[in-house]
Design a protein around this motif. Structure first.
Motif, PDB file in Angstrom:
ATOM      1  N   ARG A  15      -1.122  -6.023  34.731  1.00  0.00           N
ATOM      2  CA  ARG A  15      -0.195  -7.166  34.659  1.00  0.00           C
ATOM      3  C   ARG A  15      -0.064  -7.673  33.234  1.00  0.00           C
ATOM      4  O   ARG A  15       1.030  -8.082  32.811  1.00  0.00           O
ATOM      5  N   ARG A 147       8.929  -0.429  31.635  1.00  0.00           N
ATOM      6  CA  ARG A 147       8.368  -1.536  32.431  1.00  0.00           C
ATOM      7  C   ARG A 147       8.385  -1.176  33.923  1.00  0.00           C
ATOM      8  O   ARG A 147       7.419  -1.361  34.647  1.00  0.00           O
ATOM      9  N   VAL A 154       0.481  -0.030  38.809  1.00  0.00           N
ATOM     10  CA  VAL A 154       0.262  -1.152  39.726  1.00  0.00           C
ATOM     11  C   VAL A 154      -0.098  -0.614  41.102  1.00  0.00           C
ATOM     12  O   VAL A 154      -1.043  -1.073  41.755  1.00  0.00           O
ATOM     13  N   LYS A 158      -3.575  -1.104  43.262  1.00  0.00           N
ATOM     14  CA  LYS A 158      -3.548  -1.763  44.575  1.00  0.00           C
ATOM     15  C   LYS A 158      -4.140  -0.852  45.638  1.00  0.00           C
ATOM     16  O   LYS A 158      -4.872  -1.299  46.522  1.00  0.00           O
ATOM     17  N   LEU A 182       2.494  -4.858  49.114  1.00  0.00           N
ATOM     18  CA  LEU A 182       2.373  -4.879  47.649  1.00  0.00           C
ATOM     19  C   LEU A 182       3.115  -6.045  46.998  1.00  0.00           C
ATOM     20  O   LEU A 182       3.038  -6.228  45.780  1.00  0.00           O
ATOM     21  N   THR A 183       3.846  -6.809  47.804  1.00  0.00           N
ATOM     22  CA  THR A 183       4.631  -7.911  47.237  1.00  0.00           C
ATOM     23  C   THR A 183       3.801  -9.192  47.114  1.00  0.00           C
ATOM     24  O   THR A 183       3.143  -9.598  48.069  1.00  0.00           O
ATOM     25  N   PHE A 184       3.836  -9.782  45.925  1.00  0.00           N
ATOM     26  CA  PHE A 184       3.169 -11.069  45.677  1.00  0.00           C
ATOM     27  C   PHE A 184       4.234 -12.047  45.182  1.00  0.00           C
ATOM     28  O   PHE A 184       4.581 -12.067  43.997  1.00  0.00           O
ATOM     29  N   GLU A 188       5.765 -13.123  41.383  1.00  0.00           N
ATOM     30  CA  GLU A 188       7.167 -12.877  41.004  1.00  0.00           C
ATOM     31  C   GLU A 188       7.838 -14.153  40.492  1.00  0.00           C
ATOM     32  O   GLU A 188       8.619 -14.120  39.539  1.00  0.00           O
ATOM     33  N   MET A 240      12.194  -6.334  39.127  1.00  0.00           N
ATOM     34  CA  MET A 240      11.066  -6.381  40.064  1.00  0.00           C
ATOM     35  C   MET A 240      11.321  -5.533  41.314  1.00  0.00           C
ATOM     36  O   MET A 240      10.426  -4.789  41.737  1.00  0.00           O
ATOM     37  N   GLU A 247       6.599   1.575  43.072  1.00  0.00           N
ATOM     38  CA  GLU A 247       5.293   1.433  43.729  1.00  0.00           C
ATOM     39  C   GLU A 247       5.293   2.121  45.097  1.00  0.00           C
ATOM     40  O   GLU A 247       4.379   2.878  45.429  1.00  0.00           O
TER      41      GLU A 247
HETATM   42  C1  LIG Z   1       4.011  -5.522  39.773  1.00  0.00           C
HETATM   43  C2  LIG Z   1       3.468  -6.084  40.839  1.00  0.00           C
HETATM   44  O1  LIG Z   1       3.960  -5.859  42.140  1.00  0.00           O
HETATM   45  C3  LIG Z   1       5.053  -6.654  42.608  1.00  0.00           C
HETATM   46  C4  LIG Z   1       6.092  -6.669  41.576  1.00  0.00           C
HETATM   47  C5  LIG Z   1       6.060  -7.619  40.604  1.00  0.00           C
HETATM   48  C6  LIG Z   1       6.829  -7.416  39.342  1.00  0.00           C
HETATM   49  O2  LIG Z   1       7.602  -6.457  39.269  1.00  0.00           O
HETATM   50  O3  LIG Z   1       6.638  -8.196  38.392  1.00  0.00           O
HETATM   51  C7  LIG Z   1       5.283  -8.764  40.766  1.00  0.00           C
HETATM   52  C8  LIG Z   1       4.541  -8.963  41.879  1.00  0.00           C
HETATM   53  C9  LIG Z   1       4.579  -8.032  43.014  1.00  0.00           C
HETATM   54  O4  LIG Z   1       5.418  -8.553  44.014  1.00  0.00           O
HETATM   55  C10 LIG Z   1       2.287  -6.948  40.751  1.00  0.00           C
HETATM   56  O5  LIG Z   1       1.685  -7.244  41.800  1.00  0.00           O
HETATM   57  O6  LIG Z   1       1.928  -7.340  39.635  1.00  0.00           O
END
Ligand SMILES: C=C(O[C@@H]1C=C(C(=O)O)C=C[C@H]1O)C(=O)O
Length: 256
Positions: A15, A147, A154, A158, A182-184, A188, A240, A247
């Motif tokens: 991150r 990116r 990621v 996970k 995987l979604t947070f 975001e 995102m 992912e």
């Molecule tokens: C990249 C991730 O996975 C997902 C995608 C994200 C992004 O593209 O910034 C942020 C959170 C998650 O929903 C992460 O968990 O950091």
């Protein structure tokens, strides 16, 4: 990826790397915004592609010869077969599943960039500076692609952190369940706010007369080189979601 280059691949490290990539994206867009749309750079000339396609193909050949495109997050556009590096390359630690190199969403990034994003942050017009313009486009495309394809790291982290949660939907090829896992959403929301703020700070005009304590809010957004709201929108509806597609795509093959 730097975060993938060390011994421990952690979600925090990946991150951090994504946060650093934001700077490259914001700066690349600010640079491109110096030039107007310059639409003729994107229309095909008789018998060959556009100036933009020509530039990207040729630039990628040079980059490949210099040793670029060795890492899983550095993926060329236009499905190009590239020459090997001329010089010995250092190599990178193989922290990802071997399938990682075949996960690629560059076609979607290309379409999004030229069809949707470019009109949002460049002024209408044609100043004839096509060579400079497409070089700036190439920088934007590379920053975005890098990116987004960092999503491979990621996903790996996970999965490694919770194989018991990820393995059943991987085996069931359940894209939606993987996407939910995987979604947070809270992360975001922070990302969107941060890129908007970066566009506001990096894109301001710096003068020696700047007064200390001047507000940096929506009131001054019209003076920013790229509208900060475009950055949050870019991340919200394209960057995102495409990172998450990477992912999912990676995870679906993780147990092969
Ligand atoms: C990249 C991730 O996975 C997902 C995608 C994200 C992004 O593209 O910034 C942020 C959170 C998650 O929903 C992460 O968990 O950091």
């Amino acid at each position: 990826m730097d975060a993938g280059g060390g011994e421990q691949l952690s979600l925090a490290a990946v991150r951090d790397q994504l946060i650093r990539e934001e700077d490259s994206i914001v700066f690349a867009l600010i640079e491109r915004a110096k030039r107007p749309r310059n639409a003729p750079a994107y229309s095909a000339a008789a018998g060959c592609g556009s100036v933009a396609e020509f530039f990207v193909r040729e630039a990628q050949v040079l980059h490949a010869k210099a040793g670029h495109y060795q890492k899983p997050e550095d993926v060329p556009f236009l499905s190009q077969d590239l020459p090997p590096p001329v010089f010995p390359t250092k190599g990178y630690p193989k922290v990802l599943h071997p399938f990682a190199s075949s996960v690629c969403v560059n076609d979607a990034i290309w379409k999004m960039y030229f069809n949707e994003l470019l009109p949002l942050f460049t002024a209408d017009g044609d100043d004839g500076n096509y060579a400079e313009t497409v070089a700036l486009d190439f920088a934007c495309l590379q920053a975005l692609s890098r990116r987004i394809h960092c999503g491979k790291y990621v996903a790996e982290v996970k999965f490694k952190d919770a194989p018991q949660d990820y393995s059943p939907p991987i085996r069931a090829k359940d894209n939606n369940a993987l996407m939910n896992l995987l979604t947070f959403t809270a992360v975001e929301e922070k990302v969107k706010k941060r890129v908007e703020k970066k566009a506001r700070i990096f894109g301001q005009n710096v003068t020696l007369e700047d007064s200390v304590g001047k507000p940096h809010g929506d009131t001054c957004d019209s003076h920013c080189k790229v509208d900060p709201k475009v950055l949050s929108k870019l991340y919200d509806i394209w960057v995102m979601p495409l990172t998450k597609d990477v992912e999912v795509e990676y995870l679906l093959r993780r147990l092969n």
